[in-house]
Write an enzyme that holds these catalytic residues in place. Structure first.
Site, PDB file in Angstrom:
ATOM      1  N   THR A   1       0.839  -1.200   0.000  1.00  0.00           N
ATOM      2  CA  THR A   1       0.000   0.000   0.000  1.00  0.00           C
ATOM      3  C   THR A   1       0.872   1.248   0.000  1.00  0.00           C
ATOM      4  OG1 THR A   1      -0.048   0.219   2.411  1.00  0.00           O
ATOM      5  CG2 THR A   1      -1.778  -1.133   1.379  1.00  0.00           C
ATOM      6  N   ASP A   2       0.336   2.321  -0.564  1.00  0.00           N
ATOM      7  CA  ASP A   2       0.912   3.624  -0.253  1.00  0.00           C
ATOM      8  C   ASP A   2       0.749   3.823   1.247  1.00  0.00           C
ATOM      9  OD1 ASP A   2       2.015   6.156  -0.393  1.00  0.00           O
ATOM     10  OD2 ASP A   2       0.780   6.783  -2.090  1.00  0.00           O
ATOM     11  N   TRP A   3       1.550   4.710   1.811  1.00  0.00           N
ATOM     12  CA  TRP A   3       1.617   4.830   3.271  1.00  0.00           C
ATOM     13  C   TRP A   3       0.289   5.366   3.810  1.00  0.00           C
ATOM     14  CZ3 TRP A   3       5.256   2.387   1.405  1.00  0.00           C
ATOM     15  CH2 TRP A   3       6.403   2.024   2.096  1.00  0.00           C
TER      16      TRP A   3
ATOM     17  N   ALA B   1      -2.681   3.878   3.026  1.00  0.00           N
ATOM     18  CA  ALA B   1      -3.733   3.669   2.027  1.00  0.00           C
ATOM     19  C   ALA B   1      -4.618   2.466   2.320  1.00  0.00           C
ATOM     20  CB  ALA B   1      -3.111   3.506   0.630  1.00  0.00           C
TER      21      ALA B   1
END
Length: 793
Positions: A227-229, A231
């Site tokens: 995941t994006d941080w 997300a």
């Protein structure tokens, strides 16, 4: 699975734990089974490794590293090997700093000029973006450091990026927004990062059709999905979707919910096994491939200079005023000449070893120059500053004005409000033009700007954001030590209102409606025959070139098509030309699309053949019946030239296969003025129900502090955040990075706060904040459904 024996020995708790981070940058090890941890760090134009004991994001206090030109400039090189060399250098620095994976490259499409993060992306064109991304991945992974391709997918705006819904029709999704990812996946990146946004209603971290379906099954990707941080939306749904790793570490925030879901039969343990296997495999590969490389700071600085020189775009050169001669009396004007704008703000912010300003570059070229401030970095001026610059320029042989976007204009976390340059700079150029006609503008900034002053400038050298050696590179270009050879990787409209999405971009609250469909960038401007300031692929040189003799040779059915073009340097200076090949497909849609390019370096009078290979993707299109990209038969027009609007050579190629079958929407009619929400709904195939901006009494965990701004709890949290940021980062409230970080925070759904706060905010605080904002001063119990967002009902 690659590690069945290890997975079989893990408990359910261990498998779930393995799939979330240890902290902000490291994964969890499982020492008893020999699974190591690996460390990630931001990129993508340099290493941004956080220093221990400082802010979690590490924006202000990361370790020193080389800041290479960001993607907005590097893409203008049209030179994949140069981008690959840059990535190798980043890999060497990452290896030396014990980083196993760098979070890059970013290959999202520049859908609109106002996206605040456009500086971090390559192009408006999917083919160019994919080629540059693929080269970057191959370069860094040669050093044993993994790449993490991002942001998957359709993350094309920064405002409300954590809750917005990217509404995209199938053809645009596959031909424009997924195409660069498909291309770059050919380099087999170690990781792919899923984005914050929803795609047609589904959060990317929950999107099984896109991750397990398109990414893994259709494209054959076998690596890690992270995941994006912050997300992560619903961890149970994410396991089903094939999202392997949650970052940053949330201290087991979701673990209990996942374990309960397994016991209740809501998720198969085998789905968790598959994710844990990929995390373990990535950790083992990245650790076994570690090389502990060394690097030379000076060499990397000079590489950054070379990349900037070969990527800079000469937009105008009236009467060949450039290159300048050092003996001329030159006035240099503008704060950006002393304080170089060399990178964007946000997670890609690099703390550099050294920095070359434009003024120091002038000194290195032994130029006779006098500096006048003209304006301040906060874009103010005074009659005194204007008068000094005006009088100082009056008798100069040439005036170099450093202009463009200062740091507060564009950053991760928010979009620009318009395409204008600071008014004080426009005023300054007008004042100088009244006393001296020999104005050369050196332009800095990560995205297009309206150039109301273009008629006053004899030359415009566009440096975009040139990295730490950008000042020296700019001066070398001004004085002819280097010859500009860059080409625009995006179109420059005359004004923002000319762009395809100007009427609705970022104006429909949480719905990002991609009403322009496939007509992005030059595809739109060429289709509607709209005048542009500078077209895609445009760039001048200090020499001249001529292209001739287009030859096309088709291979086997469905194979590569070879295009050969002769190119000659007809001037008196060594330089580089980019031969560009465009294809016109036999179906309604864009007039033509980039399908190949080749950069050719030539001495004066030298002639070479540029050989360009068009792969089978150039002869495909979205097939609505098969619901996939498929070969398209028919007569293709092949064009060759030096920009999207300078294509003197053409020929026709007939490709065997099924012809185009008209779909439900005629794309030609659609683009001729029917860019309405109703027409878009027809194209999208669903009814569009606008998401109303929430108000008191209706707030959910999806809402932001900005939306709850009239609540005392929101005001209290904003004040606390400002205090914390000032104390941790030791910066004033008017610092551009401070403002950027506050923008990100106040526009983050409150559901993300516990995930992004290193466990400083407990999970139960989310419904408490929401209820207080709604005027209810009691805590409503959590629904036991797994997702934070389920509080909303």
């Amino acid at each position: 699975m690659k590690h069945k024996d290890k997975i079989a020995q893990m408990t359910l708790k261990e498998k779930i734990r393995l799939c979330s981070g240890e902290d902000y940058w490291r994964t969890k090890p499982l020492k008893r089974l020999g699974v190591p941890s690996f460390t990630m760090s931001d990129g993508p134009h340099g290493l941004r490794k956080q220093q221990k004991g400082h802010d979690n994001l590490g924006v202000m206090r990361s370790e020193q590293a080389t800041c290479f030109p960001p993607a907005c400039l590097a893409a203008c090189s049209f030179d994949p090997e140069l981008v690959s060399e840059m990535a190798r250098a980043i890999g060497r620095e990452a290896s030396f700093k014990d980083v196993h994976m760098v979070l890059g490259p970013g290959i999202n499409i520049k859908r609109d000029p106002l996206c605040g993060r456009n500086f971090e992306y390559f192009s408006e064109d999917p083919y160019l973006s994919g080629e540059m991304g693929k080269a970057w991945i191959r370069g860094i992974q040669k050093t044993g450091v993994g790449a993490c391709l991002k942001h998957f997918a359709c993350n094309n705006q920064e405002d409300l990026r954590m809750s917005s819904d990217s509404m995209v029709d199938d053809r645009a999704l596959h031909e424009i927004y997924l195409a660069p990812f498909k291309n770059a996946l050919g380099a087999n990146p170690a990781g792919v990062m899923c984005s914050y946004n929803r795609l047609n209603g589904v959060y990317m971290s929950d999107n099984k059709a896109m991750i397990n379906g398109w990414l893994r099954q259709k494209c054959g990707y076998k690596g890690l999905v992270v995941t994006d941080w912050g997300a992560m939306n619903d961890r149970v749904a994410a396991f089903r979707a094939g999202v392997d790793l949650e970052m940053p570490g949330s201290g087991g925030f979701f673990d209990g919910e996942v374990k309960k879901a397994v016991h209740k039969g809501q998720i198969n343990e085998s789905e968790i096994d598959a994710c844990a296997d990929r995390v373990a495999d990535t950790a083992l590969k990245l650790n076994s491939g570690k090389q502990n490389l060394m690097y030379d700071i000076g060499e990397h600085h000079m590489l950054a200079k070379t990349i900037a020189e070969r990527s800079a775009v000469l937009l105008k050169n009236e009467n060949n005023i450039l290159p300048l001669k050092p003996e001329l009396k030159i006035a240099v004007v503008g704060s950006l000449a002393r304080h170089l704008r060399f990178q964007g703000a946000g997670s890609s912010h690099i703390n550099t070893h050294k920095l070359s300003s434009l003024l120091s570059g002038m000194e290195a070229n032994h130029a006779q120059h006098t500096y006048y401030k003209g304006y301040t970095l906060n874009n103010s001026t005074s009659e005194s500053l204007l008068s000094q610059a005006e009088e100082g320029c009056r008798n100069a042989d040439a005036v170099v004005v450093a202009a463009g976007l200062t740091e507060g204009f564009e950053a991760e976390g928010f979009d620009r409000r318009n395409m204008l340059m600071p008014g004080v700079q426009n005023k300054l150029i007008e004042r100088i033009a009244a006393v001296n006609p020999n104005i050369i503008v050196v332009l800095f900034g990560g995205a297009p700007v309206e150039m109301h002053w273009i008629g006053h400038a004899k030359a415009v050298l566009h440096m975009y954001l040139p990295g730490q050696a950008g000042g020296l590179a700019a001066a070398n270009l001004l004085f002819g030590k280097a010859n500009p050879g860059g080409k625009l990787a995006e179109t420059y409209p005359v004004r923002y209102s000319d762009s395809a999405a100007a009427d609705y971009y970022d104006r429909t609250y949480r719905q990002a409606q991609y009403r322009e469909s496939v007509f992005v960038g030059y595809r739109y401007y060429d289709k509607v025959e709209k005048q542009v300031l500078f077209p895609f692929g445009f760039g001048l040189s200090y020499t001249t070139f001529e292209v001739s003799s287009l030859r096309i040779r088709a291979g086997e059915a469905g194979g590569t098509v070879t295009v050969t073009v002769s190119v000659q340097n007809t001037g008196e200076t060594a330089g580089a030309e980019v031969v560009q090949v465009y294809v016109s497909k036999p179906l309604p849609g864009p007039v033509r699309e980039l399908a190949g390019f080749k950069k050719v370096y030539l001495q004066p009078g030298e002639q070479k053949e540029a050989v360009i290979f068009l792969n089978s993707d150039a002869f495909t299109a979205w097939d609505p019946a098969r619901r996939e990209i498929a070969p398209l038969g028919g007569a293709y027009k092949i064009y060759a030239g030096t920009s999207s609007r300078d294509l003197p050579l053409s020929d026709t190629l007939v490709v065997r296969g099924a012809p185009y079958k008209k779909g439900a929407v005629d794309m030609d009619v659609y683009i001729r003025g029917e860019l309405t929400q109703d027409a878009f709904a027809l194209l999208l195939g669903i009814a569009i129900k606008p998401e109303a901006c929430e108000k008191k009494g209706c707030f959910t965990p999806l809402n932001t502090l900005a939306e709850m701004k009239n609540s005392w709890i929101s005001a209290l949290l904003v004040r606390a955040a400002k205090y914390g940021l000032r104390r941790i980062n030791r910066m004033s409230g008017d610092h551009p990075l401070f403002n950027m970080m506050m923008d990100i925070l106040v526009n983050m759904p409150v559901s993300r706060f516990p995930l992004m706060s290193s466990n400083l905010m407990p999970k139960w605080a989310v419904p408490l904040i929401v209820n207080i904002a709604n005027g209810r001063f009691f805590l409503v119990g959590e629904r036991k459904s797994g997702a934070l967002q389920k509080f909303e009902t």
